[in-house]
Design a protein around this motif. Structure first.
Motif, PDB file in Angstrom:
ATOM      1  N   ALA A   1       0.827  -1.200   0.000  1.00  0.00           N
ATOM      2  CA  ALA A   1       0.000   0.000   0.000  1.00  0.00           C
ATOM      3  C   ALA A   1       0.868   1.260   0.000  1.00  0.00           C
ATOM      4  CB  ALA A   1      -0.935  -0.008   1.213  1.00  0.00           C
ATOM      5  N   LEU A   2       1.958   1.236   0.747  1.00  0.00           N
ATOM      6  CA  LEU A   2       2.865   2.380   0.758  1.00  0.00           C
ATOM      7  C   LEU A   2       3.470   2.599  -0.622  1.00  0.00           C
ATOM      8  CD1 LEU A   2       4.650   1.768   4.185  1.00  0.00           C
ATOM      9  CD2 LEU A   2       2.870   3.455   3.667  1.00  0.00           C
ATOM     10  N   MET A   3       3.716   1.513  -1.356  1.00  0.00           N
ATOM     11  CA  MET A   3       4.238   1.658  -2.715  1.00  0.00           C
ATOM     12  C   MET A   3       3.178   2.204  -3.672  1.00  0.00           C
ATOM     13  SD  MET A   3       7.301   1.160  -2.550  1.00  0.00           S
ATOM     14  CE  MET A   3       8.185   0.820  -1.039  1.00  0.00           C
TER      15      MET A   3
ATOM     16  N   GLY B   1       3.748  10.287  -7.729  1.00  0.00           N
ATOM     17  CA  GLY B   1       4.600  10.417  -8.901  1.00  0.00           C
ATOM     18  C   GLY B   1       5.782   9.484  -8.740  1.00  0.00           C
ATOM     19  N   VAL B   2       5.944   8.572  -9.688  1.00  0.00           N
ATOM     20  CA  VAL B   2       6.911   7.484  -9.515  1.00  0.00           C
ATOM     21  C   VAL B   2       8.322   7.988  -9.261  1.00  0.00           C
ATOM     22  CG1 VAL B   2       7.933   5.466 -10.630  1.00  0.00           C
ATOM     23  CG2 VAL B   2       5.507   5.947 -10.935  1.00  0.00           C
ATOM     24  N   MET B   3       8.716   9.073  -9.900  1.00  0.00           N
ATOM     25  CA  MET B   3      10.082   9.562  -9.752  1.00  0.00           C
ATOM     26  C   MET B   3      10.150  10.784  -8.843  1.00  0.00           C
ATOM     27  SD  MET B   3      11.567   8.881 -13.615  1.00  0.00           S
ATOM     28  CE  MET B   3      13.284   8.842 -13.112  1.00  0.00           C
ATOM     29  N   ASN B   4       9.245  10.851  -7.902  1.00  0.00           N
ATOM     30  CA  ASN B   4       9.212  11.927  -6.911  1.00  0.00           C
ATOM     31  C   ASN B   4      10.217  11.592  -5.809  1.00  0.00           C
ATOM     32  OD1 ASN B   4       8.584  13.680  -4.778  1.00  0.00           O
ATOM     33  ND2 ASN B   4       6.420  13.745  -5.324  1.00  0.00           N
ATOM     34  N   VAL B   5      11.384  12.227  -5.846  1.00  0.00           N
ATOM     35  CA  VAL B   5      12.467  11.890  -4.914  1.00  0.00           C
ATOM     36  C   VAL B   5      12.047  12.157  -3.470  1.00  0.00           C
ATOM     37  CG1 VAL B   5      14.825  12.423  -4.194  1.00  0.00           C
ATOM     38  CG2 VAL B   5      14.268  12.258  -6.628  1.00  0.00           C
ATOM     39  N   GLY B   6      11.324  13.253  -3.241  1.00  0.00           N
ATOM     40  CA  GLY B   6      10.865  13.558  -1.890  1.00  0.00           C
ATOM     41  C   GLY B   6       9.985  12.458  -1.330  1.00  0.00           C
ATOM     42  N   ALA B   7       9.095  11.941  -2.185  1.00  0.00           N
ATOM     43  CA  ALA B   7       8.217  10.847  -1.748  1.00  0.00           C
ATOM     44  C   ALA B   7       9.024   9.581  -1.486  1.00  0.00           C
ATOM     45  CB  ALA B   7       7.148  10.595  -2.805  1.00  0.00           C
TER      46      ALA B   7
ATOM     47  N   VAL C   1      12.139   9.340  -0.431  1.00  0.00           N
ATOM     48  CA  VAL C   1      12.842   9.493   0.847  1.00  0.00           C
ATOM     49  C   VAL C   1      11.866   9.353   2.010  1.00  0.00           C
ATOM     50  CG1 VAL C   1      14.159  11.086   2.295  1.00  0.00           C
ATOM     51  CG2 VAL C   1      14.645  10.929  -0.165  1.00  0.00           C
ATOM     52  N   GLY C   2      10.711  10.013   1.897  1.00  0.00           N
ATOM     53  CA  GLY C   2       9.725   9.963   2.968  1.00  0.00           C
ATOM     54  C   GLY C   2       9.204   8.561   3.215  1.00  0.00           C
ATOM     55  N   LEU C   3       8.853   7.854   2.141  1.00  0.00           N
ATOM     56  CA  LEU C   3       8.313   6.505   2.300  1.00  0.00           C
ATOM     57  C   LEU C   3       9.390   5.519   2.759  1.00  0.00           C
ATOM     58  CD1 LEU C   3       5.914   6.317  -0.774  1.00  0.00           C
ATOM     59  CD2 LEU C   3       5.304   6.465   1.640  1.00  0.00           C
ATOM     60  N   ALA C   4      10.628   5.708   2.305  1.00  0.00           N
ATOM     61  CA  ALA C   4      11.719   4.863   2.784  1.00  0.00           C
ATOM     62  C   ALA C   4      11.887   5.030   4.292  1.00  0.00           C
ATOM     63  CB  ALA C   4      13.020   5.213   2.061  1.00  0.00           C
ATOM     64  N   ALA C   5      11.760   6.272   4.768  1.00  0.00           N
ATOM     65  CA  ALA C   5      11.863   6.526   6.210  1.00  0.00           C
ATOM     66  C   ALA C   5      10.704   5.869   6.958  1.00  0.00           C
ATOM     67  CB  ALA C   5      11.876   8.031   6.471  1.00  0.00           C
ATOM     68  N   VAL C   6       9.498   5.964   6.404  1.00  0.00           N
ATOM     69  CA  VAL C   6       8.328   5.341   7.047  1.00  0.00           C
ATOM     70  C   VAL C   6       8.538   3.832   7.166  1.00  0.00           C
ATOM     71  CG1 VAL C   6       5.892   4.750   6.696  1.00  0.00           C
ATOM     72  CG2 VAL C   6       6.667   7.111   6.393  1.00  0.00           C
ATOM     73  N   ILE C   7       8.981   3.208   6.077  1.00  0.00           N
ATOM     74  CA  ILE C   7       9.186   1.757   6.072  1.00  0.00           C
ATOM     75  C   ILE C   7      10.244   1.352   7.093  1.00  0.00           C
ATOM     76  CG2 ILE C   7      10.075  -0.161   4.675  1.00  0.00           C
ATOM     77  CD1 ILE C   7       8.744   1.295   2.244  1.00  0.00           C
TER      78      ILE C   7
END
Length: 260
Positions: free
Chosen positions: A187-189, A196-202, A204-210
């Motif tokens: 779901a996070l993916m 936006g698939v190549m949204n770098v901010g997203a 980084v944020g989702l990697a931190a959440v995971i």
């Protein structure tokens, strides 16, 4: 025996350093790709073909997921008595194989999101709201926490993996763990595509959440907080559709100007 025991912490730290180096390299290549393509947070597949998209997706997954999988890799390494480097490489390949294969489905979803943003902007906004609501609800389900528990405490599953035999036993173990990780994070993916698939901010944020969900001792509570935040975000997107660039009609125009 004393010599072996003394060297053990060094081996563990080397494994951790290799994982960190691989993740950093994946981040560098991914960000360089984003800058070279000059796309960023845009809807759809941004003109990429299936093969290019899957390769890019695989790099993103390596960057985002390898840090959080370190406890599993280190636990698995402790069970190996020979050919550790080769077997850990096979384990990582099996894990990343699952996430790379998901790139095919992500391509289809991203392509549909992009077409929706271009042709039916009102429907796209509704899908954006539904996407965040779906993610928020999934974050609160028993399935989420069953899979998250597997990722947070892999020791209980190692005996099962040790029963695997044959040349590809380590690949199978990595793929099996990858399935649980997919169950935890799919779901996070989906949010990755909505942002936006190549949204770098997203990324980084989702990697931190995971990483926080899997590594922090209060990770399960944090996962619930993220779920509630996504439900709130779903309401906010009703008024600010630009917060979901992967489904934002205004993001289509720059692509059209670039001949995409």
């Amino acid at each position: 025996m004393k010599t072996t025991a003394a060297l053990e912490p060094r081996h563990v730290s080397i494994t951790s350093l290799v994982l960190a180096a691989a993740a950093i390299l994946a981040w560098v290549v991914t960000i360089s790709w984003v800058r070279a393509s000059d796309m960023g947070a845009m809807p759809g597949t941004m003109g990429m073909g299936l093969l290019s998209f899957v390769v890019m997706w695989g790099l993103m997954m390596a960057a985002m997921m390898l840090p959080s999988v370190a406890p599993f890799v280190l636990s698995y390494r402790a069970t190996l008595v020979d050919h550790r480097a080769a077997r850990l490489t096979a384990l990582a390949l099996g894990y990343l194989l699952i996430w790379s294969a998901v790139g095919v489905l992500a391509y289809v979803v991203a392509d549909w999101f992009g077409a929706l943003a271009s042709d039916r902007p009102n429907a796209a906004q509704g899908v954006a709201v539904a996407t965040f609501a779906l993610v928020g609800l999934f974050q609160l389900t028993p399935l989420k926490f069953r899979c998250l528990s597997h990722c947070r405490s892999p020791l209980g599953h190692l005996l099962h993996y040790l029963g695997f035999t044959g040349r590809f036993r380590d690949v199978r173990a990595g793929a099996s763990h990858g399935w649980f990780c997919l169950g935890c994070c799919w779901a996070l993916m989906l949010l990755m595509i909505a942002f936006g698939v190549m949204n770098v901010g997203a990324m980084v944020g989702l990697a931190a959440v995971i990483a926080i969900e899997k590594l922090w001792r209060h990770g399960e509570t944090f996962a619930r907080v993220v779920g509630v935040a996504c439900l709130v975000f779903a309401v906010v997107v009703l008024f600010e559709p630009g917060l979901a660039p992967g489904l934002d009609p205004d993001g289509v125009n720059p692509m059209q100007n670039m001949g995409m």
